[in-house]
Design a protein around this motif. Structure first.
Motif, PDB file in Angstrom:
ATOM      1  N   GLU A   1       0.841  -1.189   0.000  1.00  0.00           N
ATOM      2  CA  GLU A   1       0.000   0.000   0.000  1.00  0.00           C
ATOM      3  C   GLU A   1       0.879   1.242   0.000  1.00  0.00           C
ATOM      4  O   GLU A   1       2.007   1.215   0.512  1.00  0.00           O
ATOM      5  CB  GLU A   1      -0.883   0.047   1.250  1.00  0.00           C
ATOM      6  CG  GLU A   1      -1.871  -1.082   1.399  1.00  0.00           C
ATOM      7  CD  GLU A   1      -2.634  -0.981   2.710  1.00  0.00           C
ATOM      8  OE1 GLU A   1      -3.765  -0.477   2.702  1.00  0.00           O
ATOM      9  OE2 GLU A   1      -2.079  -1.400   3.745  1.00  0.00           O
TER      10      GLU A   1
ATOM     11  N   ASP B   1      -1.686   5.967   2.473  1.00  0.00           N
ATOM     12  CA  ASP B   1      -3.023   5.375   2.578  1.00  0.00           C
ATOM     13  C   ASP B   1      -3.177   4.452   3.780  1.00  0.00           C
ATOM     14  O   ASP B   1      -4.243   3.873   3.975  1.00  0.00           O
ATOM     15  CB  ASP B   1      -3.343   4.572   1.308  1.00  0.00           C
ATOM     16  CG  ASP B   1      -3.492   5.454   0.083  1.00  0.00           C
ATOM     17  OD1 ASP B   1      -3.817   6.648   0.251  1.00  0.00           O
ATOM     18  OD2 ASP B   1      -3.268   4.958  -1.037  1.00  0.00           O
ATOM     19  N   VAL B   2      -2.118   4.288   4.579  1.00  0.00           N
ATOM     20  CA  VAL B   2      -2.136   3.329   5.681  1.00  0.00           C
ATOM     21  C   VAL B   2      -2.544   4.038   6.970  1.00  0.00           C
ATOM     22  O   VAL B   2      -1.813   4.893   7.470  1.00  0.00           O
ATOM     23  CB  VAL B   2      -0.767   2.662   5.862  1.00  0.00           C
ATOM     24  CG1 VAL B   2      -0.808   1.668   7.015  1.00  0.00           C
ATOM     25  CG2 VAL B   2      -0.348   1.967   4.575  1.00  0.00           C
TER      26      VAL B   2
ATOM     27  N   ASN C   1      -8.264  -9.076  -3.106  1.00  0.00           N
ATOM     28  CA  ASN C   1      -8.180  -7.690  -3.553  1.00  0.00           C
ATOM     29  C   ASN C   1      -9.185  -7.449  -4.661  1.00  0.00           C
ATOM     30  O   ASN C   1      -9.068  -7.999  -5.757  1.00  0.00           O
ATOM     31  CB  ASN C   1      -6.759  -7.398  -4.062  1.00  0.00           C
ATOM     32  CG  ASN C   1      -6.532  -5.927  -4.359  1.00  0.00           C
ATOM     33  OD1 ASN C   1      -7.441  -5.111  -4.247  1.00  0.00           O
ATOM     34  ND2 ASN C   1      -5.311  -5.587  -4.737  1.00  0.00           N
TER      35      ASN C   1
ATOM     36  N   LYS D   1     -10.766  -5.472   0.340  1.00  0.00           N
ATOM     37  CA  LYS D   1      -9.397  -5.986   0.378  1.00  0.00           C
ATOM     38  C   LYS D   1      -9.195  -6.645   1.738  1.00  0.00           C
ATOM     39  O   LYS D   1      -9.636  -6.122   2.756  1.00  0.00           O
ATOM     40  CB  LYS D   1      -8.375  -4.874   0.180  1.00  0.00           C
ATOM     41  CG  LYS D   1      -8.483  -4.154  -1.162  1.00  0.00           C
ATOM     42  CD  LYS D   1      -7.502  -2.998  -1.241  1.00  0.00           C
ATOM     43  CE  LYS D   1      -7.562  -2.334  -2.614  1.00  0.00           C
ATOM     44  NZ  LYS D   1      -8.876  -1.752  -2.900  1.00  0.00           N
TER      45      LYS D   1
END
Length: 767
Positions: free
Chosen positions: A41, A45-46, A363, A368
């Motif tokens: 990722e 975005d984490v 995914n 996901k």
């Protein structure tokens, strides 16, 4: 990829220290990719408090091992463990476990390419072939699970390149005859199908500490490490990686410095002072040892792992991670740090582990997830010898005393886990996960004493069969826990993120590896003594809210978070005990409750071409809500006067390794000095606030807080060659990193210091 550390060191990985690459950010640099959630990722975005540090940035920091980032990451303590040149003391947000005995599990999990390292010995990894180091703060109880109640350190190696030959090498020389040679090469064997990489490091430095009595040197470095990775990719659906590594260490002991009078007990009823506190005055890297010249520290560490990624369909991938590791250590440790034989020990440990993890990754456009099973079988056998010929006397007659210990522990760990993220909209998503963990431990221990005093000679004690006293304990214990997590995240724009999360962490219980008498496993309350053959697990709930974002084409990056942790049943190894046995007693208590909350903020700004400014700050407020310590009931005070029990008393007690403030300011500037030649000047200031270095808050076992400054200059030629000079700890600040508290054995209280001012010069090249 020369990812700037400015995009790596901070909550969410945004803030940057001085050693960042200061060129304008490229598209690839903005797209930092991590595997913190077991799938690739973008870092931005984490929704986790995560630090990502790449190999180039580590080199510019002068970080030969993981301890090199100490003070650079908010609310993270990563230092060399006490008395050892290769053990790691990890604390994240006030949660950790510094004890190196094989019966104590770490509270921060260390993973190398997805493989868990069960022991803190050998975990102070040399960083010579890593792509990046990811530091995840807060409990990672779903995807990582085992002993990640404080967080996880995820070391990711560089994968072999399937299409082209590439490599790099560097040679450094510096203070104390420091000599470091590093090399890495990756070559395709069958183009696009098979490639092999080999990396190695030789790291030597003379000792920092001198014994004034004989000139011997201690606290040195002498390590050689190699790693080879074979990558096979016969098709787009299948990717296999086989990795082998070996570390060889041979060093002198690591000495601390005495901070309290060292005492000898005379059987005629009095106590003699063997050595005063600060025996050589204010600390100046001088200390003594009774260990002979041949009594050093030896470590061999092997590992073999295989990772298979197989794409079952465009949406589903099966991953298998199989690993075997073996650790062999023969450590002599002088705990008291003097020429007297009061706290000298030998610890020979033989550890091996096998682990198997299966993951099924899904995914799709909206959903996901990662689902899996985990198994680990660990065997730890050790032989220990404790030498204390100066601990006792009978009048003017010396009393010899040696304790011999043989023990073994087997741990089987099983887990099933799953975590999924559902995107309600492109901006709003919900992540939920759950892990079930069960661990079964079997422990056996026998100890016998040898002395020239008949009353002390031949005293034997075996666990679980206590000889000669009656004992009703059990040599097996099992622990299990459910550890859920839930996160709501919202992206107002493609470059900003808001999130809120709740996560539960769990660290397994176990057996006290210092069971020399009933005093080590018994607690007396209101005149009633209860035996506890094992201690219970630790548990924590952490609640967190954070934000991160990049602006002005990634020239401004900001991140921040607040968190609150409810930490219960923490495992505290304390001194003395209620029934003090021969030579001291060391009970392990599930002492009570902590409340920990804090704030983390980081910023990075590139105001003009080539200039990077960065700042990070971490505030930590850790407090005991309960510390159930039965030593307070000891008759006549004595040990009770030093006990750590604020509940219902006026005794001040603070959690260890929880500085209220960590701060970092950095700047560097890169500019052209000729055709294809650039010069970079960088510097940083780090601050770590006051912290206690042991559970029992002894005055000598604390660090009052310190500032460190580091400088470097690097000139790059033709983007292939470079010359770097660096000075660490430019003000030659004295600062303490760890402590030993064995006050029930001769009043031992020692501290360990960080490095003095040092310089290095490095030449390197890459192709």
């Amino acid at each position: 990829m020369a990812v700037a550390l400015a995009a790596g060191l901070g909550l969410g990985g945004w803030a940057g220290p001085a050693m960042a690459d200061t060129a304008a950010p490229t598209a690839s640099e903005a797209e930092i990719v991590v595997i913190a959630r077991k799938r690739e990722e973008r870092l931005s975005d984490v929704p986790i408090a995560i630090t990502a540090i790449n190999t180039a940035s580590l080199a510019k920091m002068g970080a030969n091992d993981l301890s090199g980032v100490q003070g650079a990451v908010p609310n993270v303590n990563i230092v060399q463990g006490r008395g050892s040149s290769s053990s790691a003391n990890f604390y994240i947000r006030g949660i950790g476990q510094p004890d190196a005995l094989g019966t104590f599990d770490p509270a921060v999990g260390v993973y190398v390419d997805g493989v868990y390292l069960a022991r803190i010995q050998g975990a102070l990894l040399n960083l010579f072939d890593v792509e990046r180091v990811e530091v995840l703060r807060g409990p990672q109880g779903t995807l990582y699970g085992k002993n990640t109640i404080g967080g996880a350190v995820n070391v990711v190696s560089r994968k072999p390149d399937l299409t082209r030959l590439k490599g790099e090498g560097a040679l450094s020389y510096g203070d104390y005859n420091e000599t470091t040679a590093k090399g890495y090469v990756s070559a395709p064997i069958v183009s696009d199908v098979m490639a092999l990489s080999v990396a190695g490091i030789y790291d030597h430095r003379d000792g920092l500490v001198t014994d004034p009595r004989n000139g011997r040197l201690y606290n040195d470095r002498d390590n050689t490490s190699v790693r080879a990775i074979l990558r096979i990719k016969p098709s787009d659906k299948l990717d296999i990686q086989i990795s082998g590594d070996f570390t060889h260490q041979r060093t002198a002991p690591t000495l601390g410095y005495l901070t309290a009078p060292l005492l000898q007990t005379n059987f005629l009823g009095y106590v003699t002072t063997l050595a005063p506190a600060d025996p050589y005055g204010p600390y100046s890297y001088r200390a003594s040892s009774s260990l002979g010249a041949d009594k050093g520290q030896r470590l061999n560490h092997w590992g073999l792992s295989g990772t298979i990624n197989y794409e079952l369909s465009p949406a589903v991938t099966l991953v298998s991670v199989t690993a075997w590791r073996k650790l062999r250590t023969d450590f002599y440790v002088d705990i008291d740090g003097t020429q007297y034989q009061v706290g000298d020990v030998f610890v020979g440990q033989r550890q091996r582990q096998f682990s198997q993890e299966l993951q099924l990754k899904y995914n799709s456009a909206k959903l996901k997830g990662v689902f899996g099973l985990y198994y680990m079988n660990e065997q730890v056998d050790s032989h220990q010898e404790a030498y204390a010929n100066d601990l006792f006397a009978f009048g003017t007659t010396p009393i010899t005393f040696t304790r011999y210990i043989d023990d073994a522990q087997n741990t089987k760990s099983y887990a099933a886990f799953g975590q999924a993220t559902y995107e309600f909209t492109p901006a709003l998503s919900l992540t939920a996960g759950l892990r079930y963990t069960k661990e079964i431990k079997h422990y056996d221990r026998c100890t016998v004493t040898a002395s020239n005093l008949g009353a002390l000679n031949g005293i034997a004690y075996c666990f679980p069969q206590n000889l000669p006293a009656p004992y009703t304990g059990n040599d097996r214990a099992s622990f299990d826990a459910w550890t859920p997590t839930v996160t709501l995240s919202y992206k107002p724009t493609g470059d900003t993120l808001l999130y809120a999360s709740a996560a539960r962490g769990f660290k397994s219980g176990g057996f006290n590896g210092r069971v020399n008498s009933n005093g080590d496993i018994s607690v007396t309350r209101s005149g009633v003594t209860t035996i506890y053959p094992s201690f219970a697990p630790e548990k924590v709930w952490t609640y967190e809210a954070g934000a991160k974002g990049s602006f002005a084409n990634n020239r401004v990056m900001l991140s921040g978070a607040v968190f609150y942790s409810d930490y219960r049943d923490f495992q505290a190894r304390v001194g003395n005990g209620t029934n003090v046995g021969l030579g001291g007693s060391f009970p392990v208590l599930n002492a009570g409750k902590l409340r920990i909350w804090g704030i983390e903020f980081e910023a990075m700004v590139r105001p003009v071409q080539g200039l990077t400014l960065s700042a990070s700050v971490g505030y930590l407020n850790a407090k005991y809500l309960q510390f159930d310590d039965p030593r307070r009931t000891a008759a006549g005070g004595g040990a009770a006067a030093f006990s750590c029990n604020p509940t219902g008393s006026a005794i001040t007690c603070q959690p260890a390794f929880a500085p209220p403030l960590t701060l970092r300011l950095g700047a560097d500037y890169r500019f052209a000095v000729g055709a294809d030649t650039t010069l970079t000047l960088g510097g940083e200031l780090r601050h770590v606030g006051k912290q206690w270095l042991s559970v029992d808050n002894r005055d000598g076992l604390k660090e009052p807080g310190y500032f460190l400054g580091n400088l470097y200059a690097q000139i790059d030629f033709d983007q292939r060659y470079y010359l770097r000079g660096a000075v660490k700890n430019v003000t030659n600040t004295l600062y303490r990193t760890d402590g030993q508290e064995f006050s029930s054995v001769g009043n031992i209280q020692t501290v360990y210091y960080g490095d003095p001012r040092t310089w290095t010069v490095t030449v390197g090249m890459k192709f």
